[in-house]
Enzyme design. Sequence first.
Site, PDB file in Angstrom:
ATOM      1  N   ASP A 137      -9.811   3.423  -3.583  1.00 39.62           N
ATOM      2  CA  ASP A 137     -10.576   2.239  -3.183  1.00 39.62           C
ATOM      3  C   ASP A 137     -11.978   2.207  -3.796  1.00 39.62           C
ATOM      4  OD1 ASP A 137      -8.429   1.773  -1.578  1.00 39.62           O
ATOM      5  OD2 ASP A 137      -9.518   1.914   0.324  1.00 39.62           O
TER       6      ASP A 137
ATOM      7  N   ASP B 204       0.832  -1.218   0.000  1.00 44.07           N
ATOM      8  CA  ASP B 204       0.000   0.000   0.000  1.00 44.07           C
ATOM      9  C   ASP B 204       0.863   1.263   0.000  1.00 44.07           C
ATOM     10  OD1 ASP B 204      -2.465   1.347   0.045  1.00 44.07           O
ATOM     11  OD2 ASP B 204      -3.331  -0.133   1.402  1.00 44.07           O
TER      12      ASP B 204
ATOM     13  N   TRP C 239      -2.682   3.235  -5.915  1.00 40.68           N
ATOM     14  CA  TRP C 239      -3.948   3.929  -6.195  1.00 40.68           C
ATOM     15  C   TRP C 239      -3.958   4.671  -7.532  1.00 40.68           C
ATOM     16  CZ3 TRP C 239      -2.574   6.986  -1.271  1.00 40.68           C
ATOM     17  CH2 TRP C 239      -2.460   6.110  -0.182  1.00 40.68           C
ATOM     18  N   GLY C 240      -2.955   4.411  -8.393  1.00 43.52           N
ATOM     19  CA  GLY C 240      -2.980   5.045  -9.719  1.00 43.52           C
ATOM     20  C   GLY C 240      -2.727   6.540  -9.698  1.00 43.52           C
ATOM     21  N   ILE C 241      -2.079   7.043  -8.627  1.00 44.09           N
ATOM     22  CA  ILE C 241      -1.829   8.492  -8.574  1.00 44.09           C
ATOM     23  C   ILE C 241      -0.511   8.830  -9.271  1.00 44.09           C
ATOM     24  CG2 ILE C 241      -3.222   8.835  -6.521  1.00 44.09           C
ATOM     25  CD1 ILE C 241      -0.637   8.943  -4.874  1.00 44.09           C
TER      26      ILE C 241
END
Length: 547
Positions: free
Chosen positions: A216, A149, A194-196
């Site tokens: 999420d 994460d 999270w694809g940031i």
Amino acid sequence: MIQPRLTSVLLFVAAPVAATLHKQSTPPMGWNSYNYYNCDPSEEIIKNTAEALVNSGLAALGYDYVTTDCGWMTRDRDGDGRLQWNETLFPSGGKALGTYIHDLGLKFGLYSGAGYYQCGSVDLPASLGYEEIDAQSFADWGGDSLKYDNCYSSSPDVMVNNSSPISQSPVRHQKMAAVLDSVDRDIAYYICQWGIGYNVGEWASPISNAWRISNDIYNSWRSIWRITNEVIPYWRHTRVGAFADMDMLIIGLNALSPEEERFHFSMWAINKSPLKIGAPLAESAIVPAESLDILSNREVIAINQDSLSKQARLILRYTEEEWDLWAGELSDSRMVLGIANWKNETQTVSVDLTVVGVQEANARDVWAHEDLGRLRGAGTWYLKGHEMKLLVLSEIAKPPLAPNGTGFHAAENATLSGSAVVESCAEDKCLPAGSRARYITSDSTVTFEGIASNGEGTKLLGVDFINYEIATDSAWQWGSNTRNMTVAVNGGRAKRWAFPISGGDWAEADRMFIEVDGFVDGDVNTVSFAGFGDSYAPDLVGFEVFE
Ligand SMILES: *[C@@H]1O[C@H](CO)[C@@H](O)[C@H](O)[C@H]1NC(C)=O
Ligand SMILES: *[C@@H]1O[C@H](CO)[C@@H](O)[C@H](O)[C@H]1NC(C)=O
Ligand SMILES: *[C@@H]1O[C@H](CO)[C@@H](O)[C@H](O)[C@H]1NC(C)=O
Ligand SMILES: *[C@@H]1O[C@H](CO)[C@@H](O)[C@H](O)[C@H]1NC(C)=O
Ligand SMILES: *[C@@H]1O[C@H](CO)[C@@H](O)[C@H](O)[C@H]1NC(C)=O
Ligand SMILES: *[C@@H]1O[C@H](CO)[C@@H](O)[C@H](O)[C@H]1NC(C)=O
């Protein structure tokens, strides 16, 4: 098949880490504790769920990774700096839990984060700076995968900072990839960043088995639209051993209707997302039997696990009518078609198979378990509200005449009004034109004159656009990962389309096909693009008419 243009697909810069971490060729399947138990797992929960996976038959269908998400470790590392399982929650410890899971024929999924502390905690230690020690512990406990994460990555004081360059940087996730690769155990690596930031598929696909592309999932129907619009551009990076992760399935959580659960499962399956169950399988009173049937659908699972590992593509979108046509290649020269009804009402839609490069084919309606015989040309389909129909086509005959583009029209050659301006782009960006119109609002238009049409009526347009308006902070509200743009032909009504995310940054274009009415015969048509409502349209690179 009409194909959106290949842009910089073949141009990635090689990542610094070798691709030896790809352990599983098809999308990972299993169960994860987070969606139902949040950061409060326990040994009893994990063991009972592992048993339920076996007893329900789900394990035999491929759901074999049992992952304990956040909340398993103690506040303090031991004297050797190692993470410790919380003995109150996990009295037998990590190694015994791994053995228990392995003895059931399942795989042990572990979880940590590339930050100072763990997600969902204020003081539980994460792996930043402890990568070697922690990877060795994961191997010692018999771990088979690591979900990694991204909380507290830029500061020990802030759990989530999506705009921080440190949080967006690949470096911490690349470090763990290299370390996992050096331990003496095969551990599949699932990046959860999270694809940031930018170009996440480019850096994550070479070093991981799967990488999360979004914030999420939220236990509601609106998440399905938001995450679908974000996964679309990852067709460039999804391949055997590398999968864009749309997040856990919210099937069996009483968050969706059965029809919506089938839609959700279909969309995740054709996009080759990992299939991770989030429902509390050990609490049989909570999970509806119909949800278990949906998760157990062998034909849908087979589409997801197809050996080609090709992500389906959005082929045609009808935004005001609220439906999409999707298509994906399958092994043995087969194809999956997805007809997605975003409308919460029944509707009948027409699909012409020639737009997906099919003259005729044998068709099977997957959810109906029904062979439909040989289909050809245009056909109509009745869809229930929020239904996604899946058709597998085989014995495909290709049409002698597929629709052809009749010449590209660049936005740089259009007439602009209002705030719209044309900018040129760096080399290999804003393809195919190398430039785009920006700042298109409802008061500004991009108008093309003298567009040729062979005959009057409705035409197929391929629109090259750029949208990188990522819904992160707005993800659990109404963030949609789309931008609206309207198209009007010959002064007719401005019709609206929702354009999804196009690529890995604000300069990577994709092509979306739309059907637009109002053309007249000859080189005399005017096609005008504009924004809608209060927000900007996507950037417009150009478009092409198909005949
Ligand atoms: C272990 O978990 C329990 C229950 O959540 C918690 O009260 C306790 O503080 C945790 N122990 C440590 C050492 O982190
Ligand atoms: C998030 O990161 C940005 C960029 O580094 C910084 O300006 C901002 O202060 C950070 N936000 C918080 C809440 O710390
Ligand atoms: C869809 O329609 C049904 C029936 O009218 C309604 O109960 C449900 O709340 C609607 N779903 C959504 C997501 O709006
Ligand atoms: C498309 O182009 C091909 C090759 O130029 C041509 O043979 C075919 O007739 C064209 N199709 C249509 C529908 O015009
Ligand atoms: C755009 O205009 C330039 C200059 O007039 C011309 O050379 C070019 O062919 C045009 N390109 C397109 C794609 O229309
Ligand atoms: C696009 O338009 C629809 C319909 O008005 C609206 O509900 C939606 O919020 C708009 N989307 C964006 C991103 O502005």
